[in-house]
Motif scaffolding. Structure first.
Motif, PDB file in Angstrom:
ATOM      1  N   ARG A 119       0.808  -1.220   0.000  1.00  0.00           N
ATOM      2  CA  ARG A 119       0.000   0.000   0.000  1.00  0.00           C
ATOM      3  C   ARG A 119       0.844   1.275   0.000  1.00  0.00           C
ATOM      4  NH1 ARG A 119      -4.379  -0.571   4.639  1.00  0.00           N
ATOM      5  NH2 ARG A 119      -4.932   1.456   3.771  1.00  0.00           N
ATOM      6  N   VAL A 120       2.129   1.151  -0.302  1.00  0.00           N
ATOM      7  CA  VAL A 120       3.035   2.298  -0.284  1.00  0.00           C
ATOM      8  C   VAL A 120       2.538   3.421  -1.188  1.00  0.00           C
ATOM      9  CG1 VAL A 120       4.622   1.459  -2.062  1.00  0.00           C
ATOM     10  CG2 VAL A 120       5.475   2.964  -0.253  1.00  0.00           C
ATOM     11  N   HIS A 121       1.823   3.084  -2.250  1.00  0.00           N
ATOM     12  CA  HIS A 121       1.291   4.095  -3.174  1.00  0.00           C
ATOM     13  C   HIS A 121       0.244   4.997  -2.502  1.00  0.00           C
ATOM     14  CE1 HIS A 121      -1.528   0.731  -3.386  1.00  0.00           C
ATOM     15  NE2 HIS A 121      -2.441   1.634  -3.701  1.00  0.00           N
ATOM     16  N   GLU A 122      -0.300   4.584  -1.361  1.00  0.00           N
ATOM     17  CA  GLU A 122      -1.297   5.391  -0.645  1.00  0.00           C
ATOM     18  C   GLU A 122      -0.665   6.459   0.252  1.00  0.00           C
ATOM     19  OE1 GLU A 122      -4.218   3.003   1.436  1.00  0.00           O
ATOM     20  OE2 GLU A 122      -3.969   1.393  -0.049  1.00  0.00           O
ATOM     21  N   ILE A 123       0.640   6.382   0.432  1.00  0.00           N
ATOM     22  CA  ILE A 123       1.331   7.325   1.310  1.00  0.00           C
ATOM     23  C   ILE A 123       1.571   8.620   0.552  1.00  0.00           C
ATOM     24  CG2 ILE A 123       3.447   7.729   2.629  1.00  0.00           C
ATOM     25  CD1 ILE A 123       3.588   4.682   3.036  1.00  0.00           C
ATOM     26  N   PRO A 124       1.191   9.757   1.140  1.00  0.00           N
ATOM     27  CA  PRO A 124       1.372  11.031   0.437  1.00  0.00           C
ATOM     28  C   PRO A 124       2.837  11.324   0.126  1.00  0.00           C
ATOM     29  CG  PRO A 124       0.522  11.369   2.683  1.00  0.00           C
ATOM     30  CD  PRO A 124       0.637   9.909   2.471  1.00  0.00           C
ATOM     31  N   ALA A 125       3.051  12.073  -0.946  1.00  0.00           N
ATOM     32  CA  ALA A 125       4.412  12.472  -1.328  1.00  0.00           C
ATOM     33  C   ALA A 125       4.997  13.383  -0.262  1.00  0.00           C
ATOM     34  CB  ALA A 125       4.375  13.176  -2.674  1.00  0.00           C
ATOM     35  N   GLY A 126       6.298  13.444  -0.213  1.00  0.00           N
ATOM     36  CA  GLY A 126       6.976  14.306   0.741  1.00  0.00           C
ATOM     37  C   GLY A 126       7.243  13.593   2.050  1.00  0.00           C
ATOM     38  N   ALA A 127       7.676  14.380   3.028  1.00  0.00           N
ATOM     39  CA  ALA A 127       7.990  13.811   4.338  1.00  0.00           C
ATOM     40  C   ALA A 127       6.737  13.236   4.986  1.00  0.00           C
ATOM     41  CB  ALA A 127       8.600  14.877   5.242  1.00  0.00           C
ATOM     42  N   VAL A 128       6.911  12.131   5.683  1.00  0.00           N
ATOM     43  CA  VAL A 128       5.803  11.476   6.357  1.00  0.00           C
ATOM     44  C   VAL A 128       6.329  10.825   7.637  1.00  0.00           C
ATOM     45  CG1 VAL A 128       6.076   9.344   5.006  1.00  0.00           C
ATOM     46  CG2 VAL A 128       3.896   9.866   6.049  1.00  0.00           C
ATOM     47  N   GLY A 129       5.557  10.954   8.711  1.00  0.00           N
ATOM     48  CA  GLY A 129       5.918  10.342   9.983  1.00  0.00           C
ATOM     49  C   GLY A 129       5.287   8.970  10.109  1.00  0.00           C
ATOM     50  N   ILE A 130       6.008   8.050  10.721  1.00  0.00           N
ATOM     51  CA  ILE A 130       5.536   6.680  10.899  1.00  0.00           C
ATOM     52  C   ILE A 130       5.495   6.390  12.392  1.00  0.00           C
ATOM     53  CG2 ILE A 130       5.924   4.258  10.323  1.00  0.00           C
ATOM     54  CD1 ILE A 130       5.592   6.118   7.866  1.00  0.00           C
ATOM     55  N   HIS A 131       4.337   5.900  12.886  1.00  0.00           N
ATOM     56  CA  HIS A 131       4.265   5.577  14.312  1.00  0.00           C
ATOM     57  C   HIS A 131       3.524   4.279  14.554  1.00  0.00           C
ATOM     58  CE1 HIS A 131       0.289   5.980  16.264  1.00  0.00           C
ATOM     59  NE2 HIS A 131      -0.026   6.669  15.181  1.00  0.00           N
ATOM     60  N   CYS A 132       3.784   3.696  15.728  1.00  0.00           N
ATOM     61  CA  CYS A 132       3.099   2.485  16.175  1.00  0.00           C
ATOM     62  C   CYS A 132       2.721   2.695  17.640  1.00  0.00           C
ATOM     63  CB  CYS A 132       3.979   1.256  15.965  1.00  0.00           C
ATOM     64  SG  CYS A 132       5.507   1.255  16.938  1.00  0.00           S
ATOM     65  N   GLN A 133       2.675   1.637  18.416  1.00  0.00           N
ATOM     66  CA  GLN A 133       2.289   1.777  19.824  1.00  0.00           C
ATOM     67  C   GLN A 133       3.415   2.367  20.673  1.00  0.00           C
ATOM     68  OE1 GLN A 133      -0.759   1.452  20.991  1.00  0.00           O
ATOM     69  NE2 GLN A 133      -0.158   1.955  23.069  1.00  0.00           N
ATOM     70  N   ALA A 134       4.620   1.779  20.544  1.00  0.00           N
ATOM     71  CA  ALA A 134       5.724   2.228  21.393  1.00  0.00           C
ATOM     72  C   ALA A 134       7.015   2.513  20.645  1.00  0.00           C
ATOM     73  CB  ALA A 134       5.988   1.194  22.486  1.00  0.00           C
ATOM     74  N   GLY A 135       7.158   2.065  19.410  1.00  0.00           N
ATOM     75  CA  GLY A 135       8.338   2.424  18.636  1.00  0.00           C
ATOM     76  C   GLY A 135       9.011   1.325  17.838  1.00  0.00           C
ATOM     77  N   ALA A 136       8.786   0.058  18.164  1.00  0.00           N
ATOM     78  CA  ALA A 136       9.485  -1.011  17.450  1.00  0.00           C
ATOM     79  C   ALA A 136       8.983  -1.168  16.018  1.00  0.00           C
ATOM     80  CB  ALA A 136       9.355  -2.329  18.204  1.00  0.00           C
ATOM     81  N   ARG A 137       7.667  -1.266  15.836  1.00  0.00           N
ATOM     82  CA  ARG A 137       7.132  -1.449  14.482  1.00  0.00           C
ATOM     83  C   ARG A 137       7.353  -0.227  13.613  1.00  0.00           C
ATOM     84  NH1 ARG A 137       1.296  -3.390  16.227  1.00  0.00           N
ATOM     85  NH2 ARG A 137       1.955  -2.116  17.986  1.00  0.00           N
ATOM     86  N   SER A 138       7.350   0.965  14.201  1.00  0.00           N
ATOM     87  CA  SER A 138       7.572   2.159  13.388  1.00  0.00           C
ATOM     88  C   SER A 138       8.996   2.193  12.852  1.00  0.00           C
ATOM     89  CB  SER A 138       7.259   3.432  14.167  1.00  0.00           C
ATOM     90  OG  SER A 138       8.136   3.594  15.261  1.00  0.00           O
TER      91      SER A 138
END
Length: 120
Positions: free
Chosen positions: A69-88
């Motif tokens: 689904r990477v094509h759904e991510i907007p262009a430019g900088a994007v932040g990635i988060h999860c519950q506590a930090g490992a998956r992000s």
């Protein structure tokens, strides 16, 4: 012989410090850009975690679906988060491997967001 490595290939992976590890860009999940929505955020947690609460401007793409689904991510900088930090961290690394080197690992995850909102 147990194994081998092409020395030229190995040297291309080393950074100036001689490390193979390439640090990922990081930012606090509680930063102003995340709070005001100016940095798009991708939440890579599971569905039940998402349904239990999420950042106001986040888009939900579970880690297991990120590559397709990477094509759904907007262009430019994007932040990635999860519950506590490992998956992000895993997700940010995956996005960098897929050419999205403007992905930023949001430190602290949803847990830090909730703590900040509660004032603790």
């Amino acid at each position: 012989v147990v194994g081998w490595v092409d020395a030229d290939a190995l040297l291309t992976l080393l950074d100036a410090s001689g490390s193979l590890a390439v640090p990922l860009p990081q930012q606090a999940v509680t930063s102003a850009a995340v709070r005001d929505g100016s940095l798009p955020v991708i939440d890579v947690r599971g569905r039940t975690e998402w349904e239990g609460g999420h950042l106001p401007h986040a888009v939900h793409i579970p880690l297991g679906e990120l590559a397709e689904r990477v094509h759904e991510i907007p262009a430019g900088a994007v932040g990635i988060h999860c519950q506590a930090g490992a998956r992000s961290a895993i997700a940010t690394s995956l996005l960098h491997r897929l050419g999205r080197t403007n992905a930023i690992d949001l430190q602290g995850g949803y847990a830090a967001w909730v703590r900040a909102a509660q004032g603790s």
